[in-house]
Motif scaffolding. Structure first.
Motif, PDB file in Angstrom:
ATOM      1  N   MET A   1       0.484  -3.349   8.271  1.00 48.18           N
ATOM      2  CA  MET A   1       0.146  -3.119  10.293  1.00 48.18           C
ATOM      3  C   MET A   1       1.820  -3.568  10.358  1.00 48.18           C
ATOM      4  N   HIS A   2       2.272  -2.820  11.524  1.00 47.20           N
ATOM      5  CA  HIS A   2       3.381  -2.419  12.169  1.00 47.20           C
ATOM      6  C   HIS A   2       3.286  -3.338  13.213  1.00 47.20           C
ATOM      7  N   VAL A   3       4.922  -3.929  14.177  1.00 46.83           N
ATOM      8  CA  VAL A   3       4.723  -4.292  15.770  1.00 46.83           C
ATOM      9  C   VAL A   3       5.714  -3.423  15.472  1.00 46.83           C
TER      10      VAL A   3
ATOM     11  N   ASN B   1      10.282   9.869  12.008  1.00 47.01           N
ATOM     12  CA  ASN B   1      11.046   9.737  10.649  1.00 47.01           C
ATOM     13  C   ASN B   1      10.210   9.309   9.677  1.00 47.01           C
ATOM     14  N   GLU B   2       8.578   7.860  10.769  1.00 43.93           N
ATOM     15  CA  GLU B   2       7.805   7.146   9.414  1.00 43.93           C
ATOM     16  C   GLU B   2       6.699   7.656  10.306  1.00 43.93           C
ATOM     17  N   SER B   3       6.481   8.164  11.504  1.00 44.62           N
ATOM     18  CA  SER B   3       5.324   8.411  11.847  1.00 44.62           C
ATOM     19  C   SER B   3       4.379   9.714  12.904  1.00 44.62           C
TER      20      SER B   3
ATOM     21  N   VAL C   1      13.939   0.972  -2.138  1.00 48.96           N
ATOM     22  CA  VAL C   1      13.887   2.243  -1.233  1.00 48.96           C
ATOM     23  C   VAL C   1      12.923   2.871  -1.494  1.00 48.96           C
ATOM     24  N   LYS C   2      12.845   2.611  -0.508  1.00 48.11           N
ATOM     25  CA  LYS C   2      11.687   4.563  -0.666  1.00 48.11           C
ATOM     26  C   LYS C   2      12.732   5.345   0.320  1.00 48.11           C
ATOM     27  N   VAL C   3      12.247   6.671   0.232  1.00 50.08           N
ATOM     28  CA  VAL C   3      13.325   7.596   0.882  1.00 50.08           C
ATOM     29  C   VAL C   3      12.043   8.701   1.189  1.00 50.08           C
TER      30      VAL C   3
ATOM     31  N   MET D   1       7.219  10.497  -6.753  1.00 52.36           N
ATOM     32  CA  MET D   1       6.846  10.740  -5.665  1.00 52.36           C
ATOM     33  C   MET D   1       5.539  10.089  -4.605  1.00 52.36           C
ATOM     34  N   MET D   2       5.924   9.735  -3.404  1.00 54.16           N
ATOM     35  CA  MET D   2       4.792   9.103  -2.666  1.00 54.16           C
ATOM     36  C   MET D   2       4.344  10.836  -2.745  1.00 54.16           C
ATOM     37  N   ARG D   3       3.034  10.490  -2.626  1.00 54.43           N
ATOM     38  CA  ARG D   3       1.415  11.534  -1.852  1.00 54.43           C
ATOM     39  C   ARG D   3       0.356  11.081  -1.272  1.00 54.43           C
ATOM     40  N   HIS D   4       0.918  10.095  -1.480  1.00 55.86           N
ATOM     41  CA  HIS D   4       0.193   9.310  -0.126  1.00 55.86           C
ATOM     42  C   HIS D   4      -0.288   8.912   1.116  1.00 55.86           C
ATOM     43  N   CYS D   5       0.868   9.202   1.587  1.00 60.25           N
ATOM     44  CA  CYS D   5       1.869   9.069   3.092  1.00 60.25           C
ATOM     45  C   CYS D   5       0.413   9.507   4.052  1.00 60.25           C
ATOM     46  N   ARG D   6      -0.096   8.592   5.066  1.00 60.41           N
ATOM     47  CA  ARG D   6      -0.840   8.987   5.827  1.00 60.41           C
ATOM     48  C   ARG D   6       0.172   8.497   7.979  1.00 60.41           C
ATOM     49  N   GLN D   7       1.518   9.180   7.412  1.00 59.51           N
ATOM     50  CA  GLN D   7       2.584   9.862   8.814  1.00 59.51           C
ATOM     51  C   GLN D   7       1.645   7.982   9.904  1.00 59.51           C
ATOM     52  N   CYS D   8       2.271   7.172   9.567  1.00 57.32           N
ATOM     53  CA  CYS D   8       1.500   5.811  10.614  1.00 57.32           C
ATOM     54  C   CYS D   8       1.964   5.778  12.021  1.00 57.32           C
ATOM     55  N   ARG D   9       1.572   4.775  12.988  1.00 56.71           N
ATOM     56  CA  ARG D   9       2.543   4.838  13.641  1.00 56.71           C
ATOM     57  C   ARG D   9       2.406   3.995  13.837  1.00 56.71           C
TER      58      ARG D   9
ATOM     59  N   PRO E   1       0.820  -1.495  -0.500  1.00 55.03           N
ATOM     60  CA  PRO E   1      -0.348  -0.134   0.187  1.00 55.03           C
ATOM     61  C   PRO E   1       0.671   1.276  -0.219  1.00 55.03           C
ATOM     62  N   CYS E   2       2.135   1.108   0.444  1.00 54.59           N
ATOM     63  CA  CYS E   2       2.274   2.556   0.102  1.00 54.59           C
ATOM     64  C   CYS E   2       3.863   2.511  -0.920  1.00 54.59           C
ATOM     65  N   TYR E   3       3.967   1.754  -1.836  1.00 56.22           N
ATOM     66  CA  TYR E   3       4.650   1.766  -2.443  1.00 56.22           C
ATOM     67  C   TYR E   3       3.770   2.093  -3.738  1.00 56.22           C
TER      68      TYR E   3
ATOM     69  N   LEU F   1       7.421  -8.410   3.676  1.00 59.25           N
ATOM     70  CA  LEU F   1       7.988  -7.728   5.069  1.00 59.25           C
ATOM     71  C   LEU F   1       8.774  -6.210   4.868  1.00 59.25           C
ATOM     72  N   CYS F   2       8.775  -4.752   5.194  1.00 55.56           N
ATOM     73  CA  CYS F   2       9.100  -3.683   5.340  1.00 55.56           C
ATOM     74  C   CYS F   2       9.949  -3.659   7.128  1.00 55.56           C
ATOM     75  N   VAL F   3      10.563  -2.193   5.865  1.00 56.21           N
ATOM     76  CA  VAL F   3      11.395  -2.238   7.914  1.00 56.21           C
ATOM     77  C   VAL F   3      11.810  -0.466   6.926  1.00 56.21           C
TER      78      VAL F   3
HETATM   79 FE1  CLF Z   1       5.008   0.863   6.748  1.00 58.86          FE
HETATM   80 FE2  CLF Z   1       6.247   2.218   6.170  1.00 58.86          FE
HETATM   81 FE3  CLF Z   1       6.619  -0.230   5.384  1.00 58.86          FE
HETATM   82 FE4  CLF Z   1       4.903   1.753   4.816  1.00 58.86          FE
HETATM   83  S1  CLF Z   1       4.249   2.848   6.567  1.00 58.86           S
HETATM   84  S2  CLF Z   1       7.093   0.549   7.377  1.00 58.86           S
HETATM   85  S3  CLF Z   1       6.567   2.056   3.509  1.00 58.86           S
HETATM   86  S4  CLF Z   1       4.564  -0.787   5.582  1.00 58.86           S
HETATM   87 FE5  CLF Z   1       3.352   4.204   4.801  1.00 58.86          FE
HETATM   88 FE6  CLF Z   1       2.469   4.827   6.530  1.00 58.86          FE
HETATM   89 FE7  CLF Z   1       3.695   6.664   4.994  1.00 58.86          FE
HETATM   90 FE8  CLF Z   1       4.829   4.723   6.186  1.00 58.86          FE
HETATM   91  S5  CLF Z   1       1.589   5.477   4.466  1.00 58.86           S
HETATM   92  S6  CLF Z   1       4.375   6.398   7.623  1.00 58.86           S
HETATM   93  S7  CLF Z   1       4.748   5.261   4.267  1.00 58.86           S
END
Ligand code: CLF
Ligand code: SF4
Length: 293
Positions: free
Chosen positions: A26-28, A49-51, A190-192, A261-269, A13-15, A113-115
């Motif tokens: 999901m994130h753990v 950085n990602e949240s 790689v996503k930056v 460019m990614m424009r749909h990021c939701r800055q997840c927890r 969903p992010c790429y 798997l994603c990190v």
């Molecule tokens: Fe999570 Fe990030 Fe992997 Fe996506 S989130 S580790 S690449 S599975 Fe996605 Fe959330 Fe934006 Fe991150 S919408 S904060 S980009």
């Protein structure tokens, strides 16, 4: 897109912009420690950085994380990706992060798997990432110039000592760029991520975009700084301005000439569950998972 890349992104969903309408992640939150300090971070909260800053995730052990992942996968069929994104830096907690990936690749081989990482330890971890078939790595790169970096990173922790200012930023930038090159050389996507900080790196991020594209990054995600004073970050306390929505869009447009460019990021927890923009984490807390058995 070439077929082998399409196969990697079509259910992430992010790429893939398209995939985020159909697939969930999901994130753990297994990774508490961090090896650098960012001026937009307060260690009481998740890695910014990602949240979304100001959020506290439920920390869990690798065993608990695997249990949670299997429970969520059974309940949400669209769940295609498991990410580790905090609450600190996943690669500053290599035992916990790789133990989780190892168990999941054995017990749930269909889950991607994603990190995400600040990149400081990345070159040391590339072999291990490749070994666990991790195809998606996010590096947060806010600058390629150590003078700018010194305004974003007050220190890094490197070879058992704290290194401050321009010297620390220089090492961090070198490690990030080296890690990026090593990953793309192995065909790992790689996503930056970059945090747009007005007056600090906003004029500089187009150059970052050009350089990471030249080194083979797949996607660039420019995110707005969130610096609310009540979050207690350095920028928040110093009254650093956040970008406006228009400024963010203008920068994304300027970078788009060079880079996807990614424009749909939701800055997840760091413990997000569900479709992007949706958070079903409360349905899968550890006490609730225990009662699901
Ligand atoms: Fe999570 Fe990030 Fe992997 Fe996506 S989130 S580790 S690449 S599975 Fe996605 Fe959330 Fe934006 Fe991150 S919408 S904060 S980009
Ligand atoms: Fe905070 Fe993440 Fe930066 Fe570490 S890398 S200081 S957890 S924002």
């Amino acid at each position: 897109l070439p077929d082998h890349i399409r196969a990697k992104v079509q259910d992430h969903p992010c790429y893939s912009e398209e995939a985020h309408h159909h697939f969930a992640r999901m994130h753990v939150a297994v990774a508490p420690a961090c090896n650098i300090q960012c001026n937009y971070c307060n260690r009481k909260y998740d890695c910014s950085n990602e949240s979304r800053p100001g959020v506290v995730s439920e920390l869990m052990t690798p065993t608990q994380a695997v249990k949670k992942t299997l429970a969520v996968a059974a309940a949400i069929p669209q769940m295609s990706v498991l990410g580790i994104a905090g609450p600190g830096d996943p690669l500053a907690n290599p035992e916990r992060t790789f133990e989780t990936f190892r168990m999941l690749s054995e017990q749930a081989p269909d889950i991607k798997l994603c990190v995400s990482t600040n990149g400081l330890s990345l070159p040391d971890c590339v072999d291990e990432l490749a070994k666990h078939n991790i195809d998606h790595v996010t590096i947060t790169i806010n600058c390629v110039d150590p003078e700018i970096g010194a305004q974003i990173y007050p220190w890094i922790f490197w070879n058992n000592r704290r290194i401050r200012g321009v010297e620390g930023a220089r090492i961090l930038i070198e490690q990030q760029q080296k890690g990026l090159e090593m990953l793309t050389a192995r065909g790992i996507l790689v996503k930056v991520n970059s945090v747009m900080i007005p007056g600090v790196n906003d004029q500089h991020l187009q150059e970052v975009s050009k350089i990471v594209k030249a080194k083979g990054a797949f996607l660039h995600n420019v995110m707005p700084l969130i610096a609310e004073a009540e979050h207690g970050t350095y920028y928040g306390i110093m009254g650093q301005r956040e970008p406006t929505a228009l400024e963010l869009e203008a920068l994304q447009d300027a970078c788009a000439g060079d880079m996807s460019m990614m424009r749909h990021c939701r800055q997840c927890r760091a413990d997000a569950v569900g479709m992007l923009g949706e958070d079903r984490g409360d349905e899968f807390t550890l006490d609730k998972i225990d009662t699901m058995e």
